[in-house]
Design a protein around this motif. Structure first.
Motif, PDB file in Angstrom:
ATOM      1  N   ARG A  82       8.230 -45.144  68.568  1.00 12.93           N
ATOM      2  CA  ARG A  82       8.803 -44.379  67.450  1.00 12.93           C
ATOM      3  C   ARG A  82      10.324 -44.591  67.337  1.00 12.93           C
ATOM      4  O   ARG A  82      11.072 -43.653  67.176  1.00 12.93           O
ATOM      5  N   ASN A  83      10.752 -45.830  67.413  1.00 15.49           N
ATOM      6  CA  ASN A  83      12.173 -46.129  67.259  1.00 15.49           C
ATOM      7  C   ASN A  83      12.352 -46.996  66.025  1.00 15.49           C
ATOM      8  O   ASN A  83      12.395 -48.222  66.101  1.00 15.49           O
ATOM      9  N   THR A  84      12.460 -46.352  64.861  1.00 15.43           N
ATOM     10  CA  THR A  84      12.582 -47.099  63.610  1.00 15.43           C
ATOM     11  C   THR A  84      13.912 -47.825  63.518  1.00 15.43           C
ATOM     12  O   THR A  84      14.041 -48.782  62.750  1.00 15.43           O
ATOM     13  N   TYR A  85      14.895 -47.382  64.308  1.00 16.76           N
ATOM     14  CA  TYR A  85      16.206 -48.026  64.303  1.00 16.76           C
ATOM     15  C   TYR A  85      16.098 -49.501  64.685  1.00 16.76           C
ATOM     16  O   TYR A  85      16.884 -50.335  64.218  1.00 16.76           O
ATOM     17  N   LEU A  86      15.112 -49.844  65.515  1.00 17.97           N
ATOM     18  CA  LEU A  86      14.975 -51.209  66.004  1.00 17.97           C
ATOM     19  C   LEU A  86      14.045 -52.076  65.152  1.00 17.97           C
ATOM     20  O   LEU A  86      13.831 -53.246  65.473  1.00 17.97           O
ATOM     21  N   THR A  87      13.514 -51.529  64.065  1.00 18.61           N
ATOM     22  CA  THR A  87      12.552 -52.271  63.263  1.00 18.61           C
ATOM     23  C   THR A  87      13.126 -53.586  62.760  1.00 18.61           C
ATOM     24  O   THR A  87      12.496 -54.645  62.875  1.00 18.61           O
ATOM     25  N   GLU A  88      14.338 -53.540  62.188  1.00 13.68           N
ATOM     26  CA  GLU A  88      14.947 -54.757  61.670  1.00 13.68           C
ATOM     27  C   GLU A  88      15.319 -55.711  62.797  1.00 13.68           C
ATOM     28  O   GLU A  88      15.282 -56.940  62.616  1.00 13.68           O
ATOM     29  N   VAL A  89      15.670 -55.170  63.951  1.00 14.26           N
ATOM     30  CA  VAL A  89      15.988 -56.013  65.104  1.00 14.26           C
ATOM     31  C   VAL A  89      14.752 -56.792  65.541  1.00 14.26           C
ATOM     32  O   VAL A  89      14.822 -57.992  65.829  1.00 14.26           O
ATOM     33  N   VAL A  90      13.612 -56.106  65.578  1.00 12.11           N
ATOM     34  CA  VAL A  90      12.362 -56.764  65.965  1.00 12.11           C
ATOM     35  C   VAL A  90      12.016 -57.871  64.984  1.00 12.11           C
ATOM     36  O   VAL A  90      11.646 -58.985  65.373  1.00 12.11           O
ATOM     37  N   GLN A  91      12.161 -57.588  63.697  1.00 10.93           N
ATOM     38  CA  GLN A  91      11.824 -58.591  62.692  1.00 10.93           C
ATOM     39  C   GLN A  91      12.746 -59.806  62.808  1.00 10.93           C
ATOM     40  O   GLN A  91      12.295 -60.954  62.725  1.00 10.93           O
ATOM     41  N   ALA A  92      14.030 -59.569  63.019  1.00 11.94           N
ATOM     42  CA  ALA A  92      14.971 -60.676  63.162  1.00 11.94           C
ATOM     43  C   ALA A  92      14.674 -61.496  64.412  1.00 11.94           C
ATOM     44  O   ALA A  92      14.771 -62.732  64.399  1.00 11.94           O
ATOM     45  N   ALA A  93      14.293 -60.816  65.494  1.00 10.00           N
ATOM     46  CA  ALA A  93      13.951 -61.525  66.724  1.00 10.00           C
ATOM     47  C   ALA A  93      12.716 -62.387  66.519  1.00 10.00           C
ATOM     48  O   ALA A  93      12.644 -63.523  67.013  1.00 10.00           O
ATOM     49  N   ARG A  94      11.741 -61.868  65.787  1.00 11.08           N
ATOM     50  CA  ARG A  94      10.521 -62.632  65.517  1.00 11.08           C
ATOM     51  C   ARG A  94      10.854 -63.888  64.705  1.00 11.08           C
ATOM     52  O   ARG A  94      10.353 -64.984  65.000  1.00 11.08           O
ATOM     53  N   GLU A  95      11.703 -63.750  63.683  1.00 12.73           N
ATOM     54  CA  GLU A  95      12.065 -64.899  62.854  1.00 12.73           C
ATOM     55  C   GLU A  95      12.829 -65.939  63.670  1.00 12.73           C
ATOM     56  O   GLU A  95      12.609 -67.150  63.514  1.00 12.73           O
ATOM     57  N   ALA A  96      13.741 -65.473  64.545  1.00 19.31           N
ATOM     58  CA  ALA A  96      14.505 -66.403  65.370  1.00 19.31           C
ATOM     59  C   ALA A  96      13.593 -67.136  66.357  1.00 19.31           C
ATOM     60  O   ALA A  96      13.768 -68.337  66.603  1.00 19.31           O
ATOM     61  N   ALA A  97      12.628 -66.409  66.901  1.00 19.24           N
ATOM     62  CA  ALA A  97      11.690 -67.037  67.844  1.00 19.24           C
ATOM     63  C   ALA A  97      10.868 -68.109  67.151  1.00 19.24           C
ATOM     64  O   ALA A  97      10.657 -69.203  67.690  1.00 19.24           O
ATOM     65  N   GLU A  98      10.406 -67.811  65.940  1.00 25.38           N
ATOM     66  CA  GLU A  98       9.592 -68.778  65.205  1.00 25.38           C
ATOM     67  C   GLU A  98      10.391 -70.047  64.908  1.00 25.38           C
ATOM     68  O   GLU A  98       9.874 -71.164  65.020  1.00 25.38           O
ATOM     69  N   LYS A  99      11.653 -69.890  64.544  1.00 26.71           N
ATOM     70  CA  LYS A  99      12.487 -71.058  64.264  1.00 26.71           C
ATOM     71  C   LYS A  99      12.679 -71.915  65.511  1.00 26.71           C
ATOM     72  O   LYS A  99      12.866 -73.129  65.418  1.00 26.71           O
ATOM     73  N   ALA A 100      12.638 -71.263  66.670  1.00 30.76           N
ATOM     74  CA  ALA A 100      12.796 -71.995  67.932  1.00 30.76           C
ATOM     75  C   ALA A 100      11.467 -72.512  68.469  1.00 30.76           C
ATOM     76  O   ALA A 100      11.418 -73.085  69.558  1.00 30.76           O
ATOM     77  N   GLY A 101      10.392 -72.303  67.708  1.00 28.70           N
ATOM     78  CA  GLY A 101       9.079 -72.761  68.144  1.00 28.70           C
ATOM     79  C   GLY A 101       8.452 -71.882  69.197  1.00 28.70           C
ATOM     80  O   GLY A 101       7.584 -72.329  69.957  1.00 28.70           O
ATOM     81  N   LEU A 102       8.862 -70.616  69.242  1.00 29.81           N
ATOM     82  CA  LEU A 102       8.343 -69.676  70.232  1.00 29.81           C
ATOM     83  C   LEU A 102       7.505 -68.598  69.563  1.00 29.81           C
ATOM     84  O   LEU A 102       7.572 -68.406  68.347  1.00 29.81           O
ATOM     85  N   ARG A 103       6.771 -67.888  70.362  1.00 31.92           N
ATOM     86  CA  ARG A 103       5.978 -66.747  69.885  1.00 31.92           C
ATOM     87  C   ARG A 103       6.558 -65.475  70.473  1.00 31.92           C
ATOM     88  O   ARG A 103       6.816 -65.403  71.676  1.00 31.92           O
ATOM     89  N   LEU A 104       6.771 -64.471  69.630  1.00 31.25           N
ATOM     90  CA  LEU A 104       7.276 -63.186  70.093  1.00 31.25           C
ATOM     91  C   LEU A 104       6.124 -62.198  70.199  1.00 31.25           C
ATOM     92  O   LEU A 104       5.406 -61.965  69.228  1.00 31.25           O
TER      93      LEU A 104
END
Length: 243
Positions: A82-104
């Motif tokens: 229940r930490n909505t503050y981190l929602t955008e952080v999680v999404q950005a981390a997922r996008e960065a991981a995908e660009k690096a060829g990784l899975r989050l």
């Protein structure tokens, strides 16, 4: 207060997308709701075309690159429940991981003892590195996590957390928002409008809130307006001593 269904369903969809698939029972345990509730949410998400429903499992619609799963190039990310503050952080981390060829793979820490459990779950699932946002509502909780954190054998980056100098985990990499600058910008705006009596309503049971409270006190003092500025604690669990 019970979490609204739309918000819970958004979190379920994010977890399933991050992991590729998730068991209904695991989702219920992590979200702190009944299996029946999660099953109903998954059914609604499937009807809306946001995921696929299987027998006791929910699956992402997005295929996961075979080379990533084959080599185990997975990054585990652990965040508090229940930490909505981190929602955008999680999404950005997922996008960065995908660009690096990784899975989050996203894991939820459901309570004050859940961080270590979620980390172990991520490592057991094959995570080769961790993005970690511990709960750390008090300094005592932070110190309790330092021992096992220091013993982890995979790369760890603390997210929105920075351990104190001299602590066992001070050497860990960390990244966080510039909250001090945020306080500065806020005070600049309000004082430019002529305000000299400013109230900060904040919690004290999170690392972010403690940083903001400290910066508010320091920056209002530096501006010579501290006497007219107050801090109000906005949490039932908040107290004057955040340690």
């Amino acid at each position: 207060m019970r979490e609204p269904a739309p918000k819970r369903q958004t979190r379920i969809a994010a977890l399933v997308e991050a992991r590729g698939s998730a068991r209904i029972t695991d989702l219920a345990d992590e979200l702190g709701v009944s299996v029946v509730t999660v099953r109903r949410d998954v059914e609604e998400l499937a009807q809306r075309g946001e995921l696929r429903r299987g027998h006791g499992v929910a699956r992402s619609l997005r295929p996961i690159a075979q080379e990533s799963t084959a080599t185990g190039d997975t990054i585990g990310m652990v965040v508090p429940e229940r930490n909505t503050y981190l929602t955008e952080v999680v999404q950005a981390a997922r996008e960065a991981a995908e660009k690096a060829g990784l899975r989050l793979a996203l894991h939820i820490a459901a309570d004050e003892r859940g961080t270590e459990r979620a980390v172990r779950q991520a490592l057991d699932a094959g995570a080769r590195g961790l993005l970690l946002a511990p709960r750390w509502r008090t300094e005592a909780e932070a110190r309790a996590d330092h021992t096992w954190l220091a013993e982890l054998e995979v790369p760890v980056v603390l997210v929105e957390r920075r351990p104190h100098r001299g602590s066992a985990v001070y050497g860990l990499d960390c990244v966080r928002s510039d909250h001090a600058h945020g306080v500065h910008l806020t005070l600049e705006h309000l004082t430019a409008l002529g305000h000299r009596r400013i109230v900060l309503a904040a919690r004290d049971d999170s690392p972010t809130a403690r940083v903001i409270r400290s910066e508010f006190a320091a920056q209002t003092a530096a501006r010579g307006i501290a006497e007219g500025c107050l801090v109000m604690l906005s949490s039932r669990t908040a107290g004057p001593d955040p340690r």
